[in-house]
Design a protein around this motif. Structure first.
Motif, PDB file in Angstrom:
ATOM      1  N   ARG A 265       0.832  -1.204   0.000  1.00 27.94           N
ATOM      2  CA  ARG A 265       0.000   0.000   0.000  1.00 27.94           C
ATOM      3  C   ARG A 265       0.869   1.258   0.000  1.00 27.94           C
ATOM      4  N   PHE A 266       1.955   1.247   0.805  1.00 33.68           N
ATOM      5  CA  PHE A 266       2.869   2.382   0.854  1.00 33.68           C
ATOM      6  C   PHE A 266       3.501   2.623  -0.508  1.00 33.68           C
ATOM      7  N   ASN A 267       3.969   1.552  -1.153  1.00 30.12           N
ATOM      8  CA  ASN A 267       4.609   1.689  -2.461  1.00 30.12           C
ATOM      9  C   ASN A 267       3.628   2.154  -3.530  1.00 30.12           C
ATOM     10  N   ALA A 268       2.386   1.684  -3.466  1.00 28.70           N
ATOM     11  CA  ALA A 268       1.377   2.126  -4.431  1.00 28.70           C
ATOM     12  C   ALA A 268       1.077   3.613  -4.245  1.00 28.70           C
ATOM     13  N   ASP A 269       0.977   4.058  -2.996  1.00 28.77           N
ATOM     14  CA  ASP A 269       0.746   5.489  -2.726  1.00 28.77           C
ATOM     15  C   ASP A 269       1.924   6.329  -3.202  1.00 28.77           C
ATOM     16  N   LYS A 270       3.131   5.818  -2.990  1.00 31.74           N
ATOM     17  CA  LYS A 270       4.329   6.537  -3.418  1.00 31.74           C
ATOM     18  C   LYS A 270       4.366   6.679  -4.936  1.00 31.74           C
ATOM     19  N   ARG A 271       4.009   5.618  -5.643  1.00 30.32           N
ATOM     20  CA  ARG A 271       3.970   5.688  -7.108  1.00 30.32           C
ATOM     21  C   ARG A 271       2.948   6.708  -7.593  1.00 30.32           C
ATOM     22  N   GLU A 272       1.791   6.766  -6.933  1.00 35.09           N
ATOM     23  CA  GLU A 272       0.762   7.738  -7.319  1.00 35.09           C
ATOM     24  C   GLU A 272       1.249   9.169  -7.089  1.00 35.09           C
ATOM     25  N   ARG A 273       1.925   9.412  -5.953  1.00 39.46           N
ATOM     26  CA  ARG A 273       2.480  10.747  -5.691  1.00 39.46           C
ATOM     27  C   ARG A 273       3.522  11.123  -6.740  1.00 39.46           C
ATOM     28  N   GLU A 274       4.382  10.156  -7.082  1.00 37.79           N
ATOM     29  CA  GLU A 274       5.405  10.423  -8.082  1.00 37.79           C
ATOM     30  C   GLU A 274       4.799  10.735  -9.451  1.00 37.79           C
ATOM     31  N   LYS A 275       3.742  10.033  -9.805  1.00 39.83           N
ATOM     32  CA  LYS A 275       3.068  10.308 -11.085  1.00 39.83           C
ATOM     33  C   LYS A 275       2.484  11.714 -11.097  1.00 39.83           C
ATOM     34  N   GLU A 276       1.875  12.117  -9.980  1.00 38.48           N
ATOM     35  CA  GLU A 276       1.299  13.449  -9.908  1.00 38.48           C
ATOM     36  C   GLU A 276       2.385  14.528  -9.952  1.00 38.48           C
ATOM     37  N   ILE A 277       3.484  14.292  -9.262  1.00 35.86           N
ATOM     38  CA  ILE A 277       4.609  15.240  -9.298  1.00 35.86           C
ATOM     39  C   ILE A 277       5.155  15.342 -10.721  1.00 35.86           C
ATOM     40  N   ASP A 278       5.327  14.211 -11.382  1.00 35.58           N
ATOM     41  CA  ASP A 278       5.839  14.220 -12.753  1.00 35.58           C
ATOM     42  C   ASP A 278       4.908  14.983 -13.694  1.00 35.58           C
ATOM     43  N   ARG A 279       3.612  14.813 -13.512  1.00 37.86           N
ATOM     44  CA  ARG A 279       2.646  15.517 -14.356  1.00 37.86           C
ATOM     45  C   ARG A 279       2.751  17.027 -14.146  1.00 37.86           C
ATOM     46  N   LEU A 280       2.832  17.443 -12.881  1.00 37.01           N
ATOM     47  CA  LEU A 280       2.935  18.878 -12.590  1.00 37.01           C
ATOM     48  C   LEU A 280       4.261  19.461 -13.069  1.00 37.01           C
TER      49      LEU A 280
ATOM     50  N   SER B  13       6.132  18.341 -15.547  1.00 36.06           N
ATOM     51  CA  SER B  13       6.175  18.404 -17.009  1.00 36.06           C
ATOM     52  C   SER B  13       5.344  19.576 -17.517  1.00 36.06           C
ATOM     53  N   LYS B  14       4.235  19.860 -16.855  1.00 37.73           N
ATOM     54  CA  LYS B  14       3.424  21.022 -17.233  1.00 37.73           C
ATOM     55  C   LYS B  14       4.213  22.307 -16.968  1.00 37.73           C
ATOM     56  N   MET B  15       4.903  22.335 -15.848  1.00 39.03           N
ATOM     57  CA  MET B  15       5.695  23.507 -15.497  1.00 39.03           C
ATOM     58  C   MET B  15       6.899  23.642 -16.435  1.00 39.03           C
ATOM     59  N   GLY B  16       7.479  22.526 -16.860  1.00 38.42           N
ATOM     60  CA  GLY B  16       8.651  22.557 -17.716  1.00 38.42           C
ATOM     61  C   GLY B  16       8.370  23.114 -19.101  1.00 38.42           C
ATOM     62  N   LYS B  17       7.128  22.987 -19.559  1.00 39.43           N
ATOM     63  CA  LYS B  17       6.798  23.471 -20.897  1.00 39.43           C
ATOM     64  C   LYS B  17       6.749  24.996 -20.954  1.00 39.43           C
TER      65      LYS B  17
ATOM     66  N   ASN C 139       4.658  29.819 -14.169  1.00 35.68           N
ATOM     67  CA  ASN C 139       3.440  30.617 -14.310  1.00 35.68           C
ATOM     68  C   ASN C 139       2.312  29.843 -14.981  1.00 35.68           C
ATOM     69  N   ASP C 140       2.631  28.707 -15.596  1.00 37.57           N
ATOM     70  CA  ASP C 140       1.611  27.882 -16.242  1.00 37.57           C
ATOM     71  C   ASP C 140       0.777  27.114 -15.212  1.00 37.57           C
ATOM     72  N   LEU C 141       1.302  26.968 -13.995  1.00 38.44           N
ATOM     73  CA  LEU C 141       0.563  26.248 -12.947  1.00 38.44           C
ATOM     74  C   LEU C 141      -0.431  27.178 -12.274  1.00 38.44           C
ATOM     75  N   SER C 142      -1.596  26.613 -11.960  1.00 36.50           N
ATOM     76  CA  SER C 142      -2.580  27.390 -11.206  1.00 36.50           C
ATOM     77  C   SER C 142      -2.139  27.443  -9.745  1.00 36.50           C
ATOM     78  N   PRO C 143      -2.693  28.369  -8.962  1.00 39.01           N
ATOM     79  CA  PRO C 143      -2.322  28.424  -7.534  1.00 39.01           C
ATOM     80  C   PRO C 143      -2.613  27.104  -6.808  1.00 39.01           C
ATOM     81  N   LYS C 144      -3.687  26.435  -7.197  1.00 43.09           N
ATOM     82  CA  LYS C 144      -4.025  25.155  -6.573  1.00 43.09           C
ATOM     83  C   LYS C 144      -2.958  24.102  -6.910  1.00 43.09           C
ATOM     84  N   GLU C 145      -2.491  24.094  -8.160  1.00 49.53           N
ATOM     85  CA  GLU C 145      -1.462  23.147  -8.572  1.00 49.53           C
ATOM     86  C   GLU C 145      -0.127  23.460  -7.905  1.00 49.53           C
ATOM     87  N   ARG C 146       0.190  24.733  -7.732  1.00 53.57           N
ATOM     88  CA  ARG C 146       1.428  25.114  -7.035  1.00 53.57           C
ATOM     89  C   ARG C 146       1.394  24.624  -5.592  1.00 53.57           C
ATOM     90  N   LYS C 147       0.251  24.813  -4.949  1.00 53.73           N
ATOM     91  CA  LYS C 147       0.106  24.378  -3.566  1.00 53.73           C
ATOM     92  C   LYS C 147       0.240  22.869  -3.472  1.00 53.73           C
TER      93      LYS C 147
END
Length: 81
Positions: free
Chosen positions: A40-55, A57-61, A65-73
């Motif tokens: 369960r811990f490893n599955a949660d960690k993978r989900e967090r990593e996927k979300e971080i990678d998504r954010l 990559s959006k920021m890298g493009k 400033n491309d991130l919303s305040p909610k996404e930055r938080k």
């Protein structure tokens, strides 16, 4: 003989309907139910990593400033874990 067969068939159908959840769980057990704490811990960690990678990559493009305040938080919260 055919009346007995029909009666037995009706009883089997009624019992199948009554116990359908037990039958479903017996044939198709819930995979998350068998997780250990480490799984369960490893599955949660993978989900967090996927979300971080998504954010990231959006920021890298287009930059931060491309991130919303909610996404930055959310990125800040995830980076602290």
């Amino acid at each position: 003989m055919s009346d007995l067969f029909i009666l037995i068939l009706i009883i089997v159908v009624i019992l199948g309907f009554i116990y359908r959840d037990r039958i479903r769980n017996l044939l198709f057990p819930d995979k998350q139910k068998n997780y250990t704490i480490d799984d369960r811990f490893n599955a949660d960690k993978r989900e967090r990593e996927k979300e971080i990678d998504r954010l990231l990559s959006k920021m890298g493009k287009n930059g931060i400033n491309d991130l919303s305040p909610k996404e930055r938080k959310r990125l800040d919260e995830l980076s602290k874990k």
